[in-house]
Every structure is written in structure tokens, then in C-alpha cells.
Design a protein around this motif. Structure first.
Motif, mmCIF file in Angstrom:
data_model
loop_
_atom_site.group_PDB
_atom_site.id
_atom_site.type_symbol
_atom_site.label_atom_id
_atom_site.label_comp_id
_atom_site.label_asym_id
_atom_site.label_seq_id
_atom_site.Cartn_x
_atom_site.Cartn_y
_atom_site.Cartn_z
ATOM 1 N N SER A 37 0.714 -1.142 -0.019
ATOM 2 C CA SER A 37 -0.078 -0.107 -0.025
ATOM 3 C C SER A 37 0.763 1.191 -0.274
ATOM 4 O O SER A 37 0.320 2.136 -0.659
ATOM 5 C CB SER A 37 -0.941 0.024 1.182
ATOM 6 O OG SER A 37 -1.823 -1.038 1.391
ATOM 7 N N LYS A 38 2.056 1.353 0.601
ATOM 8 C CA LYS A 38 2.811 2.391 0.776
ATOM 9 C C LYS A 38 3.452 2.672 -0.560
ATOM 10 O O LYS A 38 3.381 3.779 -1.040
ATOM 11 C CB LYS A 38 3.899 2.303 1.947
ATOM 12 C CG LYS A 38 3.318 2.064 3.267
ATOM 13 C CD LYS A 38 4.418 2.493 4.571
ATOM 14 C CE LYS A 38 5.253 1.254 4.686
ATOM 15 N NZ LYS A 38 5.916 1.302 5.884
ATOM 16 N N THR A 39 3.837 1.657 -1.151
ATOM 17 C CA THR A 39 4.389 1.736 -2.324
ATOM 18 C C THR A 39 3.473 2.358 -3.457
ATOM 19 O O THR A 39 3.975 3.139 -4.324
ATOM 20 C CB THR A 39 5.312 0.628 -3.156
ATOM 21 O OG1 THR A 39 4.266 -0.711 -2.969
ATOM 22 C CG2 THR A 39 6.290 -0.007 -2.169
ATOM 23 N N ARG A 40 2.364 1.695 -3.191
ATOM 24 C CA ARG A 40 1.302 2.401 -4.250
ATOM 25 C C ARG A 40 1.090 3.626 -4.241
ATOM 26 O O ARG A 40 0.697 4.673 -4.840
ATOM 27 C CB ARG A 40 -0.054 1.452 -4.109
ATOM 28 C CG ARG A 40 -0.107 0.720 -5.371
ATOM 29 C CD ARG A 40 -1.375 0.075 -5.388
ATOM 30 N NE ARG A 40 -1.253 -1.428 -5.536
ATOM 31 C CZ ARG A 40 -1.004 -2.077 -6.967
ATOM 32 N NH1 ARG A 40 -1.130 -1.093 -7.631
ATOM 33 N NH2 ARG A 40 -1.005 -3.371 -6.779
ATOM 34 N N PHE A 41 0.902 4.392 -2.949
ATOM 35 C CA PHE A 41 0.514 5.461 -2.839
ATOM 36 C C PHE A 41 1.590 6.820 -2.720
ATOM 37 O O PHE A 41 1.394 7.924 -2.523
ATOM 38 C CB PHE A 41 -0.516 5.605 -1.305
ATOM 39 C CG PHE A 41 -1.575 5.196 -1.745
ATOM 40 C CD1 PHE A 41 -2.568 5.972 -2.551
ATOM 41 C CD2 PHE A 41 -2.116 3.969 -1.197
ATOM 42 C CE1 PHE A 41 -3.879 5.250 -2.542
ATOM 43 C CE2 PHE A 41 -3.126 3.358 -1.523
ATOM 44 C CZ PHE A 41 -4.323 4.053 -2.193
ATOM 45 N N HIS A 42 2.955 6.098 -2.478
ATOM 46 C CA HIS A 42 4.200 7.001 -2.379
ATOM 47 C C HIS A 42 4.997 6.761 -3.470
ATOM 48 O O HIS A 42 5.494 5.843 -3.714
ATOM 49 C CB HIS A 42 4.739 6.881 -1.177
ATOM 50 C CG HIS A 42 4.266 7.106 0.269
ATOM 51 N ND1 HIS A 42 4.640 8.229 0.962
ATOM 52 C CD2 HIS A 42 3.256 6.532 1.067
ATOM 53 C CE1 HIS A 42 4.074 8.317 1.932
ATOM 54 N NE2 HIS A 42 3.087 7.230 2.094
ATOM 55 N N LYS A 43 4.993 7.666 -4.643
ATOM 56 C CA LYS A 43 5.638 7.565 -5.769
ATOM 57 C C LYS A 43 7.032 7.039 -5.488
ATOM 58 O O LYS A 43 7.754 6.399 -6.091
ATOM 59 C CB LYS A 43 5.664 8.723 -6.714
ATOM 60 C CG LYS A 43 3.912 9.018 -6.931
ATOM 61 C CD LYS A 43 3.720 9.946 -8.135
ATOM 62 C CE LYS A 43 2.416 10.428 -8.298
ATOM 63 N NZ LYS A 43 1.270 9.293 -8.073
ATOM 64 N N ASN A 44 7.781 7.909 -4.581
ATOM 65 C CA ASN A 44 9.408 7.943 -4.333
ATOM 66 C C ASN A 44 9.555 6.460 -3.145
ATOM 67 O O ASN A 44 10.713 6.429 -3.045
ATOM 68 C CB ASN A 44 9.828 8.903 -3.867
ATOM 69 C CG ASN A 44 9.831 9.874 -5.133
ATOM 70 O OD1 ASN A 44 9.706 9.707 -6.137
ATOM 71 N ND2 ASN A 44 9.546 11.277 -4.686
ATOM 72 N N TYR A 45 8.604 5.939 -2.651
ATOM 73 C CA TYR A 45 8.934 4.933 -1.663
ATOM 74 C C TYR A 45 9.293 3.797 -2.576
ATOM 75 O O TYR A 45 8.496 2.994 -3.226
ATOM 76 C CB TYR A 45 7.495 4.807 -0.884
ATOM 77 C CG TYR A 45 7.896 3.833 0.194
ATOM 78 C CD1 TYR A 45 8.602 4.173 1.391
ATOM 79 C CD2 TYR A 45 7.249 2.410 0.209
ATOM 80 C CE1 TYR A 45 8.944 3.231 2.444
ATOM 81 C CE2 TYR A 45 7.502 1.699 1.419
ATOM 82 C CZ TYR A 45 8.261 2.180 2.555
ATOM 83 O OH TYR A 45 8.443 1.159 3.304
ATOM 84 N N LYS A 46 10.410 3.259 -2.144
ATOM 85 C CA LYS A 46 10.830 2.031 -2.554
ATOM 86 C C LYS A 46 10.351 0.853 -2.050
ATOM 87 O O LYS A 46 10.050 -0.447 -2.823
ATOM 88 C CB LYS A 46 12.276 1.937 -2.775
ATOM 89 C CG LYS A 46 13.287 2.946 -3.521
ATOM 90 C CD LYS A 46 13.049 2.639 -5.003
ATOM 91 C CE LYS A 46 13.999 3.682 -5.610
ATOM 92 N NZ LYS A 46 13.043 4.529 -6.312
ATOM 93 N N GLY A 47 10.185 0.894 -0.694
ATOM 94 C CA GLY A 47 9.315 -0.356 -0.046
ATOM 95 C C GLY A 47 10.548 -1.389 0.547
ATOM 96 O O GLY A 47 11.633 -1.105 -0.099
#
Length: 173
Positions: A37-47
Motif C-alpha cells: 500500500s505504501k509503495t502504491r501511494f508514495h511515488k518515491n517509496y521503494k519499500g
């Protein structure tokens, strides 16, 4: 003057915050769901590498901004010893995501007991619930009708709150 401008800035740019609990037994896929979910909603978040995700001991927190809302996800550990701590977070939450491992038929009754205990808490009265039947990408998983049948006697305990059961795969999105 500063107070006036500060108040105006906060009014214009402040986001409404909502706390969402992610609950379920250990190994159900709660942390994987949160990371995806974090990678889908944060464009620069690599995860985090999905292969490095281990059993949650305690809690993971993730924040996602959607429009003018900020969703704070609290992913709580699902081990039996940690389930007794879930109710400490109920008063602060605005919604619950309950994750079920659709491939673990042996622990389905244990998951149902944890769900039942959660849903009967007075602190969660009226709080909407999303039930995610995770791991639907596995061929041998239980279907949504199978899970709904297994949890059917919980229906009366859900009451009048909003509740939705949804198939998902935290790994593949």
C-alpha cells in the motif's frame, strides 16, 4: 499576525487524519499488505524487500496521503500473545482491516475466534471493517464464499456497521 497566518496555513493545508488498524493472525500478510500500500501511494517509496518481511513483533506504522486525508495504518502483531494488546488501540481507530490467510484452512477457526473477539469489543462499535481474504493468487486458497460461510455466525455480531469482504493478494497487488 503570525497566529493568524499560521492558523490560515493549517486550515488550508492540514489533512484530516484517520487511524486504521490492520489485524489478523500472524503470517496472514498484514505487513506485506501495508508495504504494498505504501509503495502504491508514495511515488518515491521503494519499500521493504518483500522477501525480508518477518513476523511482526509489536507494531508497524505506515502513513498514506489520499486527497485531503492522511491514513495512518497500524499493523499489529498477530501472534496469540500479542492479540491481547489489540484492544489497547481500538479507541483511537477509525477503521479496521482484518486480514485472513485464505491458504491456511487449519487456522481458519483460530482466525474466526480472533475476529469474533475483536468485533464484539464495545470500543469498536460502529467502526467499519474491511475483511481481506489474502493470498488469492494461490490456486488452493479458500474462496470468498467459503470464508463467508466459515465466519457466518459472526454476522450478527458485526451489527449495523459497514463491513466488506474482499479477495486480494498482498504480494501481487
Amino acid at each position: 499576525m503570525y497566529t493568524l497566518l499560521s492558523g490560515l496555513y493549517k486550515y488550508m493545508f492540514q489533512k484530516d487524519e484517520y487511524c486504521i488498524l490492520i489485524l489478523g493472525l500472524d503470517n496472514a500478510g498484514k505487513t506485506t499488505f501495508l508495504e504494498q500500500s505504501k509503495t502504491r501511494f508514495h511515488k518515491n517509496y521503494k519499500g521493504m524487500s518483500l522477501s525480508k518481511i518477518t513476523t511482526t513483533v509489536g507494531l508497524n506504522i505506515g502513513t498514506v496521503d489520499v486527497g485531503k486525508a492522511r491514513l495512518m495504518f497500524w499493523d499489529l502483531g498477530g501472534q496469540e500473545e500479542l492479540q491481547s494488546l489489540w484492544d489497547k488501540y481500538y479507541a483511537e481507530c477509525h477503521g479496521v482491516i482484518y486480514v485472513i490467510d485464505s491458504t491456511d484452512e487449519e487456522r481458519l477457526s483460530e482466525s474466526k475466534r480472533a475476529f469474533e473477539k475483536m468485533v464484539t469489543s464495545e470500543a469498536l462499535d460502529g467502526v467499519p471493517i474491511l475483511v481481506l481474504a489474502n493470498k488469492q493468487d494461490v490456486e488452493t486458497c479458500l474462496s470468498i464464499p467459503d470464508i463467508k460461510t466459515a465466519f457466518s455466525d459472526c454476522t450478527s455480531k458485526i451489527g449495523r456497521r459497514d463491513c466488506l469482504t474482499q479477495a486480494c493478494s498482498a504480494l501481487t497487488g
